[in-house]
Write an enzyme that holds these catalytic residues in place. Sequence first.
Site, mmCIF file in Angstrom:
data_model
loop_
_atom_site.group_PDB
_atom_site.id
_atom_site.type_symbol
_atom_site.label_atom_id
_atom_site.label_comp_id
_atom_site.label_asym_id
_atom_site.label_seq_id
_atom_site.Cartn_x
_atom_site.Cartn_y
_atom_site.Cartn_z
ATOM 1 N N LYS A 59 39.016 51.669 37.166
ATOM 2 C CA LYS A 59 40.219 51.038 36.618
ATOM 3 C C LYS A 59 40.523 51.632 35.244
ATOM 4 C CE LYS A 59 39.741 46.409 38.707
ATOM 5 N NZ LYS A 59 41.006 46.385 39.459
ATOM 6 N N ARG A 107 37.180 42.755 49.455
ATOM 7 C CA ARG A 107 37.235 42.616 50.911
ATOM 8 C C ARG A 107 35.992 43.186 51.574
ATOM 9 N NH1 ARG A 107 42.844 45.775 50.880
ATOM 10 N NH2 ARG A 107 42.903 44.572 48.960
HETATM 11 N N1 BES Z 1 39.511 42.162 41.237
HETATM 12 C C1 BES Z 1 40.638 42.958 41.564
HETATM 13 C C2 BES Z 1 41.936 42.137 41.654
HETATM 14 C C3 BES Z 1 42.412 41.489 40.392
HETATM 15 C C4 BES Z 1 43.358 42.105 39.585
HETATM 16 C C5 BES Z 1 41.977 40.224 40.054
HETATM 17 C C6 BES Z 1 43.807 41.477 38.443
HETATM 18 C C7 BES Z 1 42.436 39.602 38.925
HETATM 19 C C8 BES Z 1 43.342 40.210 38.113
HETATM 20 C C9 BES Z 1 40.414 43.630 42.913
HETATM 21 O O1 BES Z 1 39.107 43.961 43.207
HETATM 22 C C10 BES Z 1 41.187 44.897 42.898
HETATM 23 O O2 BES Z 1 40.846 45.768 42.147
HETATM 24 N N2 BES Z 1 42.214 44.967 43.732
HETATM 25 C C11 BES Z 1 43.002 46.136 43.843
HETATM 26 C C12 BES Z 1 43.345 46.277 45.285
HETATM 27 C C13 BES Z 1 43.901 47.614 45.641
HETATM 28 C C14 BES Z 1 42.880 48.714 45.426
HETATM 29 C C15 BES Z 1 44.339 47.574 47.089
HETATM 30 C C16 BES Z 1 44.261 45.945 42.995
HETATM 31 O O3 BES Z 1 44.745 44.820 42.867
HETATM 32 O O4 BES Z 1 44.724 46.918 42.433
HETATM 33 MN MN MN Z 2 38.565 45.853 42.452
#
Ligand code: BES
Ligand code: MN
Length: 505
Positions: free
Chosen positions: A280, A354
């Site tokens: 990230k 997931r």
């Molecule tokens: N933990 C994150 C989602 C999240 C984002 C929670 C902001 C709380 C606040 C999750 O693991 C994630 O990174 N999701 C990705 C999914 C994508 C790769 C399909 C996302 O939201 O970018």
């Molecule tokens: Mn994630």
Amino acid sequence: MLVEWQVGKLEEWQSDAIIFFVLEKETEFLPGFKKWLSTEGMWLSESAGLQDFQGKVQQTAVFYAPDRRRISRVVCAGLGPADKFDLDRLRNGAATALRKCRDLQLNRVAVPLLALEGLPVERARALEESLIGGIAGLYRFIALKTRDVEPVSYPETLLLLTEEEPEANLRKAVTTADALVSGINLTRDLVVAPGNQVTPTFMAEIAHGLTESYGIRMQLINLQEAQKMGMGAFAAVAQGSREPACIIVLEHCPSGTEGDPPIVFVGKGITFDTGGISLKPSAKLEAMKLDMAGAAAVLGAFDVLGKMQIERHVVGILPCTENMPDGKAYKPGDVIHTMAGLTVEVISTDAEGRMILCDALTYALQYKPAVIVDLATLTGACIVALGNETAAIMGNREGLVEQLRAVGMEVGERLWPLPLWDFYFDYLKSDIADFKNVGERSAGTIVGGVFLKQFVPDEIPWVHMDIAGTAWTDKDTGISPKGATGFGVRLLVETARRWPDIKGR
Ligand code: BES
Ligand code: MN
Ligand code: ZN
């Protein structure tokens, strides 16, 4: 905070302040307030200040008696217009009033039962909800502050004033509210506390504490055991972390419920989400300590189930691990064998939620569940769609989804449905495996739900709640001060309490 009954004549009540609720645009005050104004509160009844108080939502006013008395301060909390009244407004009104008392450093604050008269809710329910709102609204996380904190947490005591010995259902409302708030606050503590403290091992220690307090059973599955059981997707995420991962399995099974198919709660327990190799960006990355909020809500709910001795068979499954980039981390392009036997092509290691949840869902099936409810901070897309006030709900039974949505409205945890129609699965088509772990950008939250749906047979009622937006608030909102909200605890507890009435068709 201590909640105590003070039974005695109205003229003998004593406290640092007394709280009353006021509806907006009414020609008359609520009957209980009127009664108090016509006796002990005469000094206030004619004051211009009180006439000026409009009773708008979130509005408070403090009135001071002209001389010292047994009760010389009145805190009025606005509830908004009568026709818009709901339990949310009552909870928020109580929260605002008590926060006002804290600002004033008042120590013994009173709510007279008669303050609840004339509201369109049954009295015990009004008491329970205003206590939940009031007490939960005072929450603060100060465990890591070594200076600049007041030694006293005001108010120390909340007095419930009444002229007659309170009936059993009123007393029960107090213990219920108390149990719920301690569960909510346990969840909040775990979510705000940083990732270097709240590790999977720490989560397991908290779970262990519940087994000691309430005879809840616990089983821990470590990474090696998970691998042996075929949980390749959980293991793929966990193998990139030096912090020992685990799957916590909790079982609340009061005598007489052993034979019942259990209600199963599954919670995402990523104690820190860096994104893994699909790293990230660093802006706001610290927020990703919240990524175990689903698991924390399940722990909070179990705390309540234990404390209230709720007569239901409930199982909790909490896959806990960090998601880290590392020499051994799983990589984009890897194909993973899940416990269900399905193969998943990893496109993004940041869709780790997931991955750990799918194996947890498969594991849940062993229990032949009556229903599975999973909670996860799964997608940023959920925040884009619904903001921080509403969580997304999806599932394989429309009736169940609708029932839970209604429960959520009642307890102040808003849910809104998203569809899981089959064509969304096309987004996950893979050339080399059964499916991918992410699609393109569109319908991100739904695609997360569709992925999970692959692991739940149609015969098992299942719902998935995406709490990415609601687990945290950046500003004080009603019963939830800035920070972790404890979202999900009440929904889970109510699911257990009301099952099977909320089963739907
Ligand atoms: N933990 C994150 C989602 C999240 C984002 C929670 C902001 C709380 C606040 C999750 O693991 C994630 O990174 N999701 C990705 C999914 C994508 C790769 C399909 C996302 O939201 O970018
Ligand atoms: Mn994630
Ligand atoms: Zn995550």
